[in-house]
Design a protein around this motif. Structure first.
Motif, short mmCIF file in Angstrom:
data_model
loop_
_atom_site.label_atom_id
_atom_site.label_comp_id
_atom_site.label_asym_id
_atom_site.label_seq_id
_atom_site.Cartn_x
_atom_site.Cartn_y
_atom_site.Cartn_z
N VAL A 27 0.65 -1.17 -0.13
CA VAL A 27 0.09 -0.14 -0.10
C VAL A 27 0.92 1.33 -0.14
O VAL A 27 1.75 1.32 0.88
CB VAL A 27 -0.98 0.05 1.14
N GLU A 28 0.70 1.99 -1.14
CA GLU A 28 1.58 3.25 -1.13
C GLU A 28 0.66 4.50 -1.38
O GLU A 28 -0.42 4.32 -1.84
CB GLU A 28 2.55 3.24 -2.32
N PHE A 29 0.83 5.67 -0.71
CA PHE A 29 0.18 6.88 -0.98
C PHE A 29 0.98 7.70 -1.38
O PHE A 29 2.19 7.83 -1.35
CB PHE A 29 -0.21 7.25 0.59
N ARG A 30 0.42 8.71 -2.31
CA ARG A 30 1.10 9.77 -2.99
C ARG A 30 1.10 10.93 -1.93
O ARG A 30 0.05 11.40 -1.59
CB ARG A 30 0.43 10.24 -4.34
N SER A 31 2.38 11.67 -1.72
CA SER A 31 2.48 12.74 -1.19
C SER A 31 3.13 13.73 -1.98
O SER A 31 4.27 13.78 -1.94
CB SER A 31 3.13 12.35 0.19
N GLY A 32 2.50 14.66 -2.60
CA GLY A 32 3.04 15.42 -3.64
C GLY A 32 3.45 14.80 -4.58
O GLY A 32 3.10 13.78 -5.02
N HIS A 33 4.92 14.87 -4.78
CA HIS A 33 5.58 14.24 -6.00
C HIS A 33 6.17 12.87 -5.40
O HIS A 33 6.91 12.05 -5.98
CB HIS A 33 6.48 14.96 -6.53
N ARG A 34 6.11 12.55 -3.95
CA ARG A 34 6.65 11.55 -3.27
C ARG A 34 5.67 10.48 -2.93
O ARG A 34 4.44 10.57 -3.06
CB ARG A 34 7.28 11.91 -2.02
N THR A 35 6.23 9.58 -2.66
CA THR A 35 5.57 8.17 -2.22
C THR A 35 5.58 7.68 -0.96
O THR A 35 6.76 7.45 -0.42
CB THR A 35 6.12 6.86 -3.22
N VAL A 36 4.38 7.74 -0.21
CA VAL A 36 4.51 6.96 1.39
C VAL A 36 4.68 5.66 1.23
O VAL A 36 3.56 4.85 0.60
CB VAL A 36 3.37 7.44 2.24
N HIS A 37 5.59 4.80 1.64
CA HIS A 37 5.65 3.35 1.46
C HIS A 37 5.13 2.76 2.89
O HIS A 37 5.97 2.51 3.58
CB HIS A 37 7.02 2.91 1.15
N ALA A 38 3.58 2.63 2.90
CA ALA A 38 3.14 2.32 4.01
C ALA A 38 3.19 0.92 4.41
O ALA A 38 3.33 0.38 5.57
CB ALA A 38 1.53 2.88 4.19
N VAL A 39 3.18 -0.03 3.45
CA VAL A 39 2.84 -1.39 3.51
C VAL A 39 3.79 -1.80 2.36
O VAL A 39 3.46 -1.53 1.31
CB VAL A 39 1.49 -1.90 3.63
N SER A 40 4.93 -2.70 2.59
CA SER A 40 5.86 -2.88 1.43
C SER A 40 6.00 -4.54 1.24
O SER A 40 7.17 -4.99 1.47
CB SER A 40 6.90 -2.05 1.87
N GLY A 41 4.99 -4.99 0.78
CA GLY A 41 5.01 -6.49 0.47
C GLY A 41 4.96 -7.35 1.72
O GLY A 41 5.91 -8.03 2.21
N VAL A 42 3.81 -7.27 2.24
CA VAL A 42 3.50 -8.09 3.44
C VAL A 42 2.63 -9.40 3.17
O VAL A 42 1.73 -9.30 2.46
CB VAL A 42 2.83 -7.17 4.50
N SER A 43 3.28 -10.47 3.79
CA SER A 43 2.38 -11.62 3.48
C SER A 43 2.39 -12.36 4.85
O SER A 43 3.27 -12.63 5.61
CB SER A 43 3.05 -12.51 2.74
N PHE A 44 1.04 -12.96 5.06
CA PHE A 44 0.86 -13.77 5.81
C PHE A 44 -0.52 -14.50 5.83
O PHE A 44 -1.26 -14.13 4.78
CB PHE A 44 0.77 -13.18 7.59
N ALA A 45 -0.59 -15.51 6.43
CA ALA A 45 -2.06 -16.40 6.50
C ALA A 45 -2.52 -16.49 8.09
O ALA A 45 -1.81 -16.33 9.08
CB ALA A 45 -1.58 -17.85 6.09
N VAL A 46 -3.81 -16.28 8.14
CA VAL A 46 -4.50 -16.33 9.32
C VAL A 46 -5.26 -17.64 9.16
O VAL A 46 -6.10 -18.05 8.51
CB VAL A 46 -5.58 -15.11 9.32
N ARG A 47 -4.99 -18.35 10.24
CA ARG A 47 -5.61 -19.88 10.39
C ARG A 47 -6.89 -19.97 11.20
O ARG A 47 -7.23 -19.08 12.19
CB ARG A 47 -4.67 -20.78 11.41
N ARG A 48 -7.86 -20.50 10.92
CA ARG A 48 -9.02 -20.57 11.22
C ARG A 48 -9.04 -20.91 12.77
O ARG A 48 -8.25 -21.75 13.27
CB ARG A 48 -9.97 -21.81 10.79
#
Ligand SMILES: Nc1ncnc2c1ncn2[C@@H]1O[C@H](COP(=O)(O)OP(=O)(O)OP(=O)(O)O)[C@@H](O)[C@H]1O
Ligand code: SF4
Ligand SMILES: [Mg+2]
Length: 362
Positions: A27-48
């Protein structure tokens, strides 16, 4: 765009019953000409049936991850798969339906409740939106749910949110979320805005309701002590990346990532005989506009070496069910575990200022 390819290797537990998977979520956000790297390649599994804790300091991307899981925040890339369905590929109508199964509880219960509506109408909302049951059936369900969360329906039903305390409003929010009949609850700092005296009550309530309704939970908080107590497994997040994932007890006993070690150091130890030599966290979280190269923790890591600036450490297995993203994972875990400590460690001194590399499976 930064390289997200390497921090995404938590294998979904194949033999387990997985409810939800985050797959290389960005998840990235634009901030003017720049990018906020809020979430950068997160993987996980949630088990029942489990509670997965997601912990990290303010601004590391926990809420953004939670919002992406329910698709309130569209991911820039990556997938969220719920019960085999890629949420990003669903039609709007289908997504609305599926979303009822994944409910979110927020930090500020008062602002998340409509101040103009009566409590019984707020709690009935999911039923009225989806036209479930007759009016009489809905009223009975609202009554039952308010009782389940410890709110007296006769005394509270006709009142409005501002007449209640924060803890009571959180109970009402939880009742509303459960009326949708969810499988999965994503709790985003559900007790951090509450008085300490009521935090435990709400945590116990969540645990009871989880049991009663057969829920699975993702529990987000910045306080590792709280997360540890409520979670089966814990995922530690730093500046948009997962750095360590382990069973709650393993994480506490044998933290392998220097950032986890620092979070543990911030938990007050009531018994001085069990004080640890965990290295405390220093410095500020770097800006997500310009995350450090290589390992994002390197600017604050007491063990950083040249390699750490050059290569991003992938999240890898170091023990069954225990993953870490560090070139030089710590060994021995908590020095509070005296059985595992060397004499030097037991004296409170780390045997070497250098981290001890561990053989890891790639
Ligand atoms: N809509 C947005 N636009 C721009 N930047 C954002 C937006 N939402 C979040 N951010 C930024 O993304 C980063 C992660 O924010 P997020 O709210 O997910 O962190 P968090 O871990 O939940 O923090 P906290 O513990 O304070 O709630 C922060 O730097 C934040 O300022
Ligand atoms: S030792 Fe290196 S890779 Fe590990 S956390 Fe510290 S800076 Fe990152
Ligand atoms: Mg947050």
């Amino acid at each position: 765009m930064s390289d997200h390819s390497t921090n995404s290797e938590i294998a979904a537990p194949s033999a387990e019953d997985v409810v939800l998977t985050a797959d290389n979520l960005v998840v990235e956000f634009r901030s003017g000409h720049r990018t906020v790297h809020a979430v950068s390649g997160v993987s996980f599994a949630v088990r029942r049936g489990e509670t997965l804790g997601l912990v990290g300091e303010s601004g590391c991307g926990k809420s953004t991850t939670g919002r992406a899981l329910v698709q309130v925040q569209a991911p820039t890339s990556g997938r969220v798969v719920y019960q085999g369905q890629d949420l990003g590929q669903l039609s709007r109508r289908k997504l609305r339906q599926v979303r009822t199964k994944i409910q979110m509880i927020f930090q500020d219960p008062i602002s998340s409740l409509n101040p103009r509506r009566r409590v019984r109408d707020i709690v009935a909302e999911p039923l009225t939106i989806w036209r479930r049951g007759t009016k009489k059936e809905r009223a009975a369900q609202v009554r039952e749910m308010l009782e389940a969360v410890g709110i007296d329906p006769d005394a509270a039903g006709d009142r409005r949110p501002q007449e209640f305390s924060g803890g009571q409003c959180q109970r009402i929010s939880i009742a509303r979320a459960l009326m949708a009949d969810p499988d999965l609850l994503i709790c985003d700092e559900p007790v951090s805005a509450l008085d300490v005296s009521v935090q435990a009550q709400i945590l116990n309530l969540l645990a009871d309701l989880k049991e009663k309704f057969g829920l699975t939970m993702v529990f987000i908080a910045h306080d590792l002590a709280v997360v540890k107590n409520v979670s089966d497994r814990v995922a530690v997040m730093y500046l948009g990346k997962l750095v360590e994932v382990a069973g709650s007890d393993d994480l506490y006993r044998a933290a392998a990532h220097p950032y986890t070690e620092a979070l543990l150091a911030s938990i007050p130890e009531p018994d001085p005989d069990h004080a640890t030599d965990h290295k405390a966290l220093s410095g500020e979280l770097p800006s997500p506009l310009n995350p450090p190269s290589g390992c994002r923790f390197r600017t604050r890591c007491p063990y950083a070496q040249a390699l750490c600036a050059e290569q991003e450490p992938p999240l890898r297995d170091i023990a069954p069910g225990h993953q870490v993203a560090c070139h030089f994972p710590l060994v021995g875990g908590s020095v509070g575990d005296s059985a595992a400590a060397t004499p030097l460690e037991a004296s409170g001194v780390r045997p070497s200022p250098d981290p001890v590399p561990v053989e890891i499976d790639v």
